[in-house]
Design a protein around this motif. Structure first.
Motif, PDB file in Angstrom:
ATOM      1  N   LYS A   2      36.780  29.864  40.691  1.00 18.90           N
ATOM      2  CA  LYS A   2      35.221  29.494  40.503  1.00 18.90           C
ATOM      3  C   LYS A   2      34.996  28.666  39.487  1.00 18.90           C
ATOM      4  O   LYS A   2      34.243  27.621  39.438  1.00 18.90           O
ATOM      5  CB  LYS A   2      34.773  31.009  40.110  1.00 18.90           C
ATOM      6  N   ALA A  12      38.658  41.223  44.117  1.00 22.10           N
ATOM      7  CA  ALA A  12      37.587  41.279  43.108  1.00 22.10           C
ATOM      8  C   ALA A  12      36.302  42.508  43.833  1.00 22.10           C
ATOM      9  O   ALA A  12      36.147  42.335  44.963  1.00 22.10           O
ATOM     10  CB  ALA A  12      37.041  39.922  43.118  1.00 22.10           C
ATOM     11  N   ASP A  37      43.912  44.404  44.116  1.00 22.34           N
ATOM     12  CA  ASP A  37      43.487  43.483  43.284  1.00 22.34           C
ATOM     13  C   ASP A  37      42.283  42.469  43.839  1.00 22.34           C
ATOM     14  O   ASP A  37      42.394  41.389  43.451  1.00 22.34           O
ATOM     15  CB  ASP A  37      44.472  42.606  42.499  1.00 22.34           C
ATOM     16  N   GLN A  45      43.161  38.941  40.155  1.00 21.28           N
ATOM     17  CA  GLN A  45      41.747  38.529  40.083  1.00 21.28           C
ATOM     18  C   GLN A  45      41.413  37.222  39.337  1.00 21.28           C
ATOM     19  O   GLN A  45      40.376  36.433  39.590  1.00 21.28           O
ATOM     20  CB  GLN A  45      40.871  39.622  39.667  1.00 21.28           C
ATOM     21  N   ASP A  46      42.322  37.015  38.332  1.00 24.20           N
ATOM     22  CA  ASP A  46      42.222  36.045  37.689  1.00 24.20           C
ATOM     23  C   ASP A  46      42.232  34.574  38.509  1.00 24.20           C
ATOM     24  O   ASP A  46      41.436  33.571  38.057  1.00 24.20           O
ATOM     25  CB  ASP A  46      43.105  35.723  36.390  1.00 24.20           C
ATOM     26  N   ILE A 101      34.596  34.150  46.667  1.00 23.25           N
ATOM     27  CA  ILE A 101      34.001  33.834  45.141  1.00 23.25           C
ATOM     28  C   ILE A 101      33.571  32.254  45.152  1.00 23.25           C
ATOM     29  O   ILE A 101      32.604  31.909  44.441  1.00 23.25           O
ATOM     30  CB  ILE A 101      35.088  34.469  44.080  1.00 23.25           C
ATOM     31  N   SER A 117      39.795  37.262  47.916  1.00 23.46           N
ATOM     32  CA  SER A 117      38.884  37.009  46.807  1.00 23.46           C
ATOM     33  C   SER A 117      38.283  35.524  46.747  1.00 23.46           C
ATOM     34  O   SER A 117      37.235  35.087  46.471  1.00 23.46           O
ATOM     35  CB  SER A 117      39.318  37.523  45.430  1.00 23.46           C
ATOM     36  N   ALA A 145      40.793  34.290  41.436  1.00 20.75           N
ATOM     37  CA  ALA A 145      39.763  34.046  41.737  1.00 20.75           C
ATOM     38  C   ALA A 145      38.597  33.496  40.828  1.00 20.75           C
ATOM     39  O   ALA A 145      37.933  32.445  41.232  1.00 20.75           O
ATOM     40  CB  ALA A 145      38.844  35.186  42.591  1.00 20.75           C
ATOM     41  N   ASN A 146      38.615  33.710  39.640  1.00 27.16           N
ATOM     42  CA  ASN A 146      37.897  33.599  38.389  1.00 27.16           C
ATOM     43  C   ASN A 146      38.272  32.073  38.170  1.00 27.16           C
ATOM     44  O   ASN A 146      37.144  31.414  37.863  1.00 27.16           O
ATOM     45  CB  ASN A 146      37.920  34.452  37.383  1.00 27.16           C
TER      46      ASN A 146
END
Length: 461
Positions: A234, A44, A42, A227-228, A265, A261, A230-231
């Motif tokens: 951000k 990114a 997982d 991954q969420d 990011i 990640s 890291a998003n």
């Protein structure tokens, strides 16, 4: 954490050994496997692309030195790039400010902010000897205020009371004044979370940040969101001047992609990592040690630090003295060793930090699980003081009574006694220069060149 990634990389890196030189052709398949392993973990996609490109650029054409095989060279490159992705070195909190140094905690609801405030308070109090105060500015969730008060009492730090009818800015300003009067070094501020990133939430925390001007603004994120994580980091980073990240619930994520990640990011360092529910299960994030664990090399430095902090040195000294005087190692001593192990997070937590342990078979992992340790303790608790001191008197009727008292079977009692006998023999070897002999034996079991190469990191099953 990282079990899946470690296993995939372990198998992949074996395939490249035996080559005289690293070329684009002979590392193509390996890089493809590494790429798949990272994506499955997982990580990114932009991070994976850059990571693979950097490894390829460094690996192609590298001449292999006389003492190393290509697998070892490749592992060294992969390790170095893993460290670079995660931040190369641990970055500590910058608390160099006029006391109190204000640390603001931000994040989504359910990420573990309030618990992380309690854990960080304990870490600063115990390891850095700081006087810490905590305050909750979460006026939407009265339970969060009560939870933080309970945590503050548990870890022995100051708590500044607040209520749902107050404004967050007024709460924190009041806490800063109180912290000054009580000569607190650090004020940790828990803020309100939401179920998702929204404009209203961001405006509120931006206003709070502007009003209190914290020295550190930490984003708390749940590693299990992959991954969420890291998003979301951000999105927060674009609204707040973050100084670092706390990655929580990392013990529950076998993939570990968030750790690889977030730094890339956001550009912000992961400063701490939560590795369990216990109040002391928060550790400084060391990219080099995490990279080492991903590649199956263990994390011996963290294990040593944990032993230093958590092992009762007086008990350890008494046991050493007792064994040296020839008084023997009894079941009460054995029970105390089990308790010390539990204080360090249990057997699997320790094994996870030892080199090559990622490749243990499921059968061995099953035998080494903490459930079996709890069973052993229950069996010893069912024994009389005389039985603990002289296990040789435990025969048929005593075994039946002990099994019934501990809710176990007679074969479980027999197994414990057998394991105890083995440990007793080991303790005898550690007296009279036996420790030196044991260390030599362990050295002899190491692969050539220490812990190097797939042969060292990834022993054959």
């Amino acid at each position: 954490m990282f079990e899946n990634l470690s296993e995939r990389l372990g198998q992949t890196l074996k395939n490249i050994s035996g080559k005289g030189r690293l070329t684009e052709d002979n590392i193509k398949d390996t890089l493809r496997e590494v790429r798949m392993a990272l994506l499955e973990a997982d990580v990114a996609l932009p991070v994976v692309r850059e990571f693979i490109a950097n490894v390829k650029e460094r690996a192609v054409g590298v001449e292999v030195s006389k003492n190393l095989n290509p697998g070892q060279v490749f592992i060294k490159i992969v390790q170095s790039e893993l460290e670079a992705v995660m931040g190369s070195a641990n970055e500590t909190l910058n608390l160099a400010a006029q006391p109190p140094a204000v640390v603001l905690m931000a994040g989504l609801q359910g990420a573990g902010k309030t618990t992380s405030v309690g854990k960080l308070a304990k870490l600063l109090k115990d390891r850095q000897k700081k006087k810490v105060m905590v305050v909750s500015a979460d006026v939407y969730r009265p339970a969060a205020i009560k939870q933080l008060e309970t945590l503050a009492n548990d870890v022995g730090v100051e708590f500044f009371p607040s209520s749902a009818d107050q404004k967050p800015i007024d709460i924190v300003n009041g806490a800063i004044e109180s912290a000054k009067k009580q000569f607190a070094d650090v004020l940790l501020v828990d803020t309100a979370g939401r179920l998702h990133v929204d404009g209203e939430m961001m405006q509120e925390i931006q206003a709070l940040h502007k009003a209190v001007n914290p020295v550190e603004t930490l984003f708390v994120v749940d590693a299990m969101t992959g991954q969420d994580a890291a998003n979301t980091a951000k999105a927060f980073n674009e609204s707040l001047p973050l100084t670092g990240v706390i990655l929580t619930k990392a013990d529950g994520d076998a993939r570990g992609g968030a750790a690889l990640s977030v730094r890339h990011i956001t550009g912000k360092p992961i400063k701490f990592i939560g590795m369990g529910e216990k109040i002391d299960a928060l550790e400084p994030f060391h990219p080099d040690r995490i990279a080492s664990r991903i590649l199956g090399m263990g994390d011996v430095l963290s294990l040593i630090e944990e032993v230093e902090r958590k092992v009762d040195k007086d008990k350890a000294q008494k046991l050493a003295s007792k064994v040296q005087k020839g008084k023997g190692f009894d079941l009460q001593d054995f029970k105390e060793q089990l308790e010390q192990m539990r204080n360090m997070g249990g057997m699997m937590s320790m094994l996870d930090k030892l080199p090559g342990m990622g490749n243990m078979t499921d059968q061995i992992k099953d035998k080494a699980n903490d459930k079996s340790f709890n069973q052993m303790e229950a069996i010893i608790n069912s024994m009389t003081p005389a039985e603990r001191e002289r296990p040789d008197i435990i025969k048929g009727s005593r075994k039946r009574r002990i099994a019934a008292g501990s809710g176990t079977q007679i074969q479980d009692v027999n197994r414990l006694l057998k394991q105890f006998t083995q440990m007793q023999k080991m303790m005898k070897k550690m007296t009279g220069g036996g420790m030196g002999k044991m260390m030599k034996k362990m050295k002899g079991m190491m692969p050539p060149g220490g812990m190097g190469g797939p042969g060292g990191f990834f022993p054959k099953r």
